[in-house]
Design an enzyme around this catalytic site. Structure first.
Site, PDB file in Angstrom:
ATOM      1  CB  ALA A  77      -0.938  -0.004   1.203  1.00 48.92           C
ATOM      2  CB  THR A  78       4.240   2.071   1.335  1.00 49.95           C
ATOM      3  OG1 THR A  78       3.921   1.713   2.677  1.00 49.95           O
ATOM      4  CG2 THR A  78       5.166   3.273   1.334  1.00 49.95           C
ATOM      5  CD  GLN A 185      -4.941  -1.494   8.880  1.00 52.14           C
ATOM      6  OE1 GLN A 185      -5.632  -2.493   9.127  1.00 52.14           O
ATOM      7  NE2 GLN A 185      -3.675  -1.398   9.249  1.00 52.14           N
ATOM      8  CB  ALA A 206      -1.093  -8.897   0.110  1.00 46.62           C
ATOM      9  CG  HIS A 207       1.341  -6.789   5.258  1.00 42.84           C
ATOM     10  ND1 HIS A 207       1.377  -6.419   6.581  1.00 42.84           N
ATOM     11  CD2 HIS A 207       1.668  -5.680   4.559  1.00 42.84           C
ATOM     12  CE1 HIS A 207       1.723  -5.137   6.666  1.00 42.84           C
ATOM     13  NE2 HIS A 207       1.898  -4.665   5.450  1.00 42.84           N
ATOM     14  CB  CYS A 330       4.879   3.048  10.456  1.00 42.34           C
ATOM     15  SG  CYS A 330       3.925   1.903   9.535  1.00 42.34           S
TER      16      CYS A 330
END
Ligand SMILES: Cc1ncc(COP(=O)(O)O)c(C=O)c1O
Length: 402
Positions: A77-78, A185, A206-207, A330
């Protein structure tokens, strides 16, 4: 419960890969599997890998009711957030150089916008309400003739609060600027229908959904067409939007994870909500506990609580048998109070006293009962030692709680 390792209650930081996903991924790695380069058009190894990647793309698209041609693979996503925001900023820079976003976005959005700010773009940073939500009216009031992209997340990673992206998207459509949504999310936790939602680009990871780390995707709308400059140039993969040999196993893993989410989401989310409520009820007898974020507009698996009179780091230390975090993974390393909670107007003391509990696919009733007992014990013990938690504080907290 695994007696050897802490009880995992940090599903919003990441999720274990579902064994069904791992099995599919491992079929794409070795000589007897689909190891070929999906771009190799001259033999069956390439064709087999390409077919798997396209099936996975369709599975990702199906979870969010998009066209598979609208899904661009990324490393997470980053990268998807970077591509959506920088890509839109560069494509449209001759039309305007103004971006609207919020102070409670993930760092993937915040730092991307800050980077653009340093290069001459103007960014309006919206303040959420005390419930953590950004309202469509705030976005409308911030738009100018120069606005080319608005980035507002669907579900916040620290407090689990859900923004009304349909209403915000309408405002952006009416204004004619691109609307980017970070859905890292929310995918697999909330229904998403991109045929109906007025969203131009949407980032997935995905994670967060029982798939592998290092895999993600960006939805890029075809009609009306979202326009982006590519950030990574090379072989022209992904319709020129993201070059680089496709990671077959990662794509296949994400596809399988999203397929499972589509099939199991309603039942799974009901079960997880019941666990969260059970946990919240068990802790409700404890005074001085503050819920961070909207009480109902939040995803099932998240509960972010501040325990007055207790420092979050001290609580984490006392609860080493539980795997928890004080906020986003993060940010945990930064040691500063959560910028999300401060943006909600929480005092530093309460922002520092927060813990994010997040529940997921393998959380059980026995685990939440155990966790609630351990948290209540630890909070009581730390308060007994805390100068911040004298008789007056206890009386006030009891009044607030009753
Ligand atoms: C809301 C949100 N956006 C973006 C990210 C980054 O995702 P990834 O780890 O796939 O780059 C995360 C995960 O930490 C997140 O929670």
């Amino acid at each position: 419960m695994d007696a050897q390792r802490p009880l995992y209650l940090d599903y919003m930081a990441t999720t274990p890969v579902d064994p069904r996903v791992a099995a599919r991924m491992s079929e794409c790695l070795t000589r007897d599997g689909a190891f070929g380069n999906p771009a190799s058009a001259t033999h069956t190894y390439g064709a087999d890998a390409s077919a798997l990647v396209e099936t996975a793309r369709a599975q990702v698209a199906a979870l969010v009711n998009a066209d598979p041609r609208e899904i661009v693979w990324t490393s997470g996503a980053t990268e998807a957030d970077n591509l959506a925001i920088k890509g839109a900023a560069w494509f449209h820079e001759n039309r305007g150089r103004h971006i609207v976003t919020s102070r409670t976005e993930h760092k993937a959005v915040i730092d991307t916008c800050r980077w653009l700010e340093r290069r001459g773009w103007t960014v309006t940073w919206l303040e959420p309400g005390a419930d953590g939500r950004v309202e469509a009216e705030q976005v409308r009031d911030a738009l100018t003739a120069e606005t080319i992209v608005v980035a507002i997340m669907h579900v916040n990673n620290e407090i689990g609060v859900i923004n009304d992206i349909a209403a915000i998207g309408e405002v952006c459509r009416a204004h004619g600027c691109q609307f980017h949504v970070d859905a890292a999310q929310s995918a697999g936790k909330l229904p998403l229908d991109l045929q109906r939602l007025p969203v131009d680009t949407m980032a997935f990871s995905a994670h967060k959904t029982y798939g592998p780390k290092g895999a993600g995707a960006l939805f890029v709308r075809r009609e009306p067409r979202a326009r982006l400059e590519a950030l990574i140039h090379g072989g022209g993969h992904e319709r020129g939007l993201r070059s680089g040999t496709l990671a077959t196993h990662q794509a296949v893993g994400m596809g399988e994870a999203f397929r499972i989410a589509a099939a199991e989401m309603p039942e799974e989310q009901r079960r997880i909500l019941a666990l969260r409520e059970r946990f919240a009820t068990a802790l409700s007898k404890l005074p001085g506990v503050h819920l961070n974020g909207h009480p109902t507009e939040r995803v099932a698996g998240n509960l972010n609580l501040s325990f007055a009179g207790v420092h979050g780091d001290a609580l984490l230390l006392a609860l080493r048998d539980l795997a928890l975090s004080t906020g986003s993974a993060c940010n945990s390393a930064a040691g500063a109070p959560s910028y999300v909670l401060r943006a909600l107007g929480r005092s530093d003391a309460l922002a520092n006293a927060s813990i994010r509990f997040s529940f997921g696919r393998w959380t059980t009733e026995a685990e939440v009962d155990h966790a609630a007992t351990r948290v209540a014990e630890a909070v009581d013990r730390l308060r007994a030692l805390s100068p911040l938690w004298g008789d007056t504080a206890i009386d006030t907290a009891r009044k607030v709680a009753s």
